[in-house]
Design a protein around this motif. Structure first.
Motif, short mmCIF file in Angstrom:
data_model
loop_
_atom_site.label_atom_id
_atom_site.label_comp_id
_atom_site.label_asym_id
_atom_site.label_seq_id
_atom_site.Cartn_x
_atom_site.Cartn_y
_atom_site.Cartn_z
N SER A 9 0.87 -1.17 0.00
CA SER A 9 0.00 0.00 0.00
C SER A 9 0.92 1.23 0.00
CB SER A 9 -0.95 -0.05 1.20
OG SER A 9 -2.01 0.86 1.06
N HIS A 10 0.62 2.25 0.77
CA HIS A 10 1.42 3.49 0.68
C HIS A 10 1.72 4.09 2.04
CE1 HIS A 10 -2.23 6.04 1.40
NE2 HIS A 10 -2.83 5.01 0.86
N LEU A 11 2.91 4.71 2.16
CA LEU A 11 3.32 5.36 3.41
C LEU A 11 3.12 6.87 3.37
CD1 LEU A 11 6.59 3.33 4.22
CD2 LEU A 11 4.45 3.28 5.52
N PHE A 69 -3.46 5.57 9.75
CA PHE A 69 -3.74 4.22 9.27
C PHE A 69 -3.93 4.08 7.75
CE2 PHE A 69 -5.21 4.92 13.58
CZ PHE A 69 -4.51 3.94 14.26
N ASP A 70 -4.48 5.12 7.12
CA ASP A 70 -4.74 5.09 5.68
C ASP A 70 -3.44 4.83 4.93
OD1 ASP A 70 -5.21 5.60 3.00
OD2 ASP A 70 -6.10 7.57 3.31
N GLY A 71 -3.32 3.67 4.31
CA GLY A 71 -2.12 3.32 3.57
C GLY A 71 -1.04 2.70 4.43
N VAL A 72 -0.80 3.34 5.57
CA VAL A 72 0.30 2.91 6.45
C VAL A 72 0.07 1.48 6.94
CG1 VAL A 72 1.64 3.50 8.48
CG2 VAL A 72 0.56 5.33 7.15
N ASN A 85 3.35 8.19 -3.89
CA ASN A 85 2.26 9.15 -4.20
C ASN A 85 0.93 8.50 -4.49
OD1 ASN A 85 1.05 11.66 -4.55
ND2 ASN A 85 1.45 11.69 -6.75
N GLU A 86 0.41 7.79 -3.49
CA GLU A 86 -0.97 7.29 -3.63
C GLU A 86 -1.94 8.43 -3.43
OE1 GLU A 86 -4.89 5.76 -2.77
OE2 GLU A 86 -3.67 7.03 -1.49
N GLU A 87 -1.62 9.34 -2.50
CA GLU A 87 -2.61 10.32 -2.07
C GLU A 87 -2.93 11.37 -3.14
OE1 GLU A 87 -4.51 10.05 0.30
OE2 GLU A 87 -3.60 8.82 1.85
N GLY A 88 -1.94 11.75 -3.93
CA GLY A 88 -2.21 12.75 -4.96
C GLY A 88 -2.45 14.13 -4.40
N LEU A 142 -3.95 -4.49 2.24
CA LEU A 142 -4.72 -4.32 3.47
C LEU A 142 -4.96 -2.83 3.66
CD1 LEU A 142 -5.82 -5.19 6.31
CD2 LEU A 142 -3.43 -5.12 7.11
N HIS A 143 -6.20 -2.43 3.97
CA HIS A 143 -6.51 -1.00 4.06
C HIS A 143 -7.66 -0.79 5.03
CE1 HIS A 143 -6.87 3.15 2.64
NE2 HIS A 143 -5.75 2.96 1.98
N ILE A 144 -7.72 0.40 5.62
CA ILE A 144 -8.93 0.74 6.38
C ILE A 144 -10.07 0.97 5.39
CG2 ILE A 144 -7.71 1.64 8.39
CD1 ILE A 144 -8.31 4.49 7.28
N GLY A 171 -10.77 4.83 -4.50
CA GLY A 171 -9.71 4.28 -5.34
C GLY A 171 -8.52 3.84 -4.48
N HIS A 172 -7.76 2.87 -4.95
CA HIS A 172 -6.58 2.39 -4.23
C HIS A 172 -5.53 1.95 -5.24
CE1 HIS A 172 -8.44 2.42 -0.29
NE2 HIS A 172 -9.50 1.86 -0.81
N ASP A 173 -4.27 1.83 -4.76
CA ASP A 173 -3.21 1.31 -5.63
C ASP A 173 -3.64 -0.02 -6.26
OD1 ASP A 173 -1.23 3.38 -5.22
OD2 ASP A 173 -0.97 2.60 -3.19
ZN LIG Z 1 -4.96 4.84 1.13
#
Ligand SMILES: [Zn+2]
Length: 417
Positions: free
Chosen positions: A88-90, A99-102, A133-136, A195-197, A362-364
């Motif tokens: 996922s993304h940091l 938690f989002d991504g992390v 750059n998942e968040e944009g 895995l994601h919230i 949306g997600h990676d």
């Molecule tokens: Zn995310």
């Protein structure tokens, strides 16, 4: 699962995962308990360096591609198999949560630590991915570098993205030392679990621990302008008005009904501009946006048709002019059935209540699913709130997600043996 599947009892350590989440939350930690860790910033470099060191301590090789995506790989028993990836993304929003991504990077780290502690050898190599750059938020668009990996965008397009200060993503990647030598898409894996919230309220409302995600909703955005005639509210009789706002309000109701008639689809008007927006002028022009989403493209087609038929009727009834156009379309994504099965099995094995669901955001994983079998696991978040410093998921929920992730990966690995 095949009959040859090993009876593994690998149990992750929820407290260790929690400590890790709290430790890395300091990289960009905010006074309100959130994180501001914009992609390829100094804070992002710190968490990347930390992540790399932790993975290397577990015996992983860490590689970076040309757009900064990080791949940490622990070898498996068989060299002929592609890795099973978890990622996922940091990076976070400017007022992001912990938690989002992390969770989708540190949950995998906990899973891997558990495997290493127990000396467990998988058939396939196991990989953890941190997507850039998942968040944009700093550099648009979102999911940029998983998109580059999947061939949706070119690396040059990614490099050329500028933040508000006019700083380019490519220059920042070089500055923080994360413009890697590997071509995007060249570091292969055979499957990916994210895995994601949840970022929505469903799991919490239904008291379920795990969302078995079957895909990502298709999304379509539209812009609508309704034109009538500005006139004096006192001097224009009701029957002679061309009230653009009245038309828009009936259209908003009709759009709401399109959502209600196509559950679990959603239909929303989130932005509206009323002109001239004066208390004693009958509104002459209204602009608003429409957002339609559904997991199934054929139903989404139906929703689009219903919405596009409803608006001209309303406009005609009120003597209004209508301009309507679709400005963006993102097709629905279906995740890999064999991986969804592993997640379901992983949740059952751990004894968690679960439900199948489509991702509303949306997600990676949505881009990666275009090139490699992919799926996702959701855990609840308090009140369905995310992109907010108050974003909250408990130790137990984070632990449950990491356990189901590990179970699912091992179940999938067993099918490869
Ligand atoms: Zn995310």
């Amino acid at each position: 699962m095949s009959a040859t599947a090993p009876k593994t009892n690998l149990t992750i350590n929820p407290a260790r995962l929690w400590d890790t989440l709290m430790e890395t939350a300091k990289f960009g930690g905010t006074p309100k308990g959130g994180i501001k860790r914009l992609t390829v910033s100094d804070e992002d470099k710190k968490v990347r360096d930390w992540f790399k060191a932790q993975c290397e301590a577990l015996g992983c090789t860490v590689e970076v591609d040309e757009v900064g995506n990080m791949f940490a790989t622990r070898p498996g028993k068989r060299k002929d198999l592609l890795p099973i990836a978890m990622g996922s993304h940091l990076d976070t929003q400017p007022t992001g949560g912990k938690f989002d991504g992390v969770l989708g990077v540190l949950g995998p780290l906990e899973a891997l630590r558990t495997m290493v502690d127990m000396g467990y050898e998988s058939n396939a190599p196991i990989m953890i991915v941190n997507w850039t750059n998942e968040e944009g938020s700093r550099f648009a668009p979102a999911m940029l570098c998983s998109g580059v990996y999947a061939g949706v965008f070119t690396p040059e397009f990614a490099y050329s993205r500028e933040d508000r200060q006019g700083i380019k993503l490519g220059d920042e990647l070089e500055r923080i030392g994360y413009k890697g030598k590997h071509k995007a898409g060249a570091i292969k894996f055979g499957s990916m679990f994210e895995l994601h919230i949840e970022q929505g309220p469903i799991l919490e409302a239904e008291n379920k621990m795990i969302g078995v995600v079957t895909g990502v909703q298709g999304m379509r955005w539209y812009e609508v302008t309704v034109r009538g005639q500005e006139s004096h509210t006192g001097a224009t009789p009701m029957g002679l008005r061309k009230n653009a706002l009245l038309g828009a309000s009936r259209m908003i109701e009709a759009i709401h009904q399109v959502g209600m008639a196509n559950l679990p689809g959603v239909a929303s008007v989130g932005l509206i501009e009323n002109r001239p927006n004066s208390r004693n002028v009958v509104p002459g022009e209204v602009f608003f946006t429409v957002d339609l989403r559904h997991p199934d493209e054929t139903v989404l087609d139906k929703m689009e048709k219903a919405y596009q038929e409803a608006l001209p009727k309303i406009a005609a009834e009120l003597n209004l002019e209508l301009e309507e156009k679709r400005i963006w379309k993102s097709p629905a994504v279906k995740f890999a059935p064999e991986l969804i099965k592993c997640v379901q099995q992983g949740a059952d094995q751990a004894g968690y209540k679960s439900r199948e669901m489509a991702s509303g955001a949306g997600h990676d994983a949505a881009y990666i699913a275009r090139v490699t079998p992919t799926t996702m696991i959701f855990v609840p978040c308090l009140g369905g709130i995310s992109h907010n410093e108050a974003e909250s998921t408990t130790l137990e929920e984070c632990g449950a997600g990491a356990q189901v992730l590990l179970n699912a990966v091992l179940a999938h690995d067993a099918t490869l043996g």
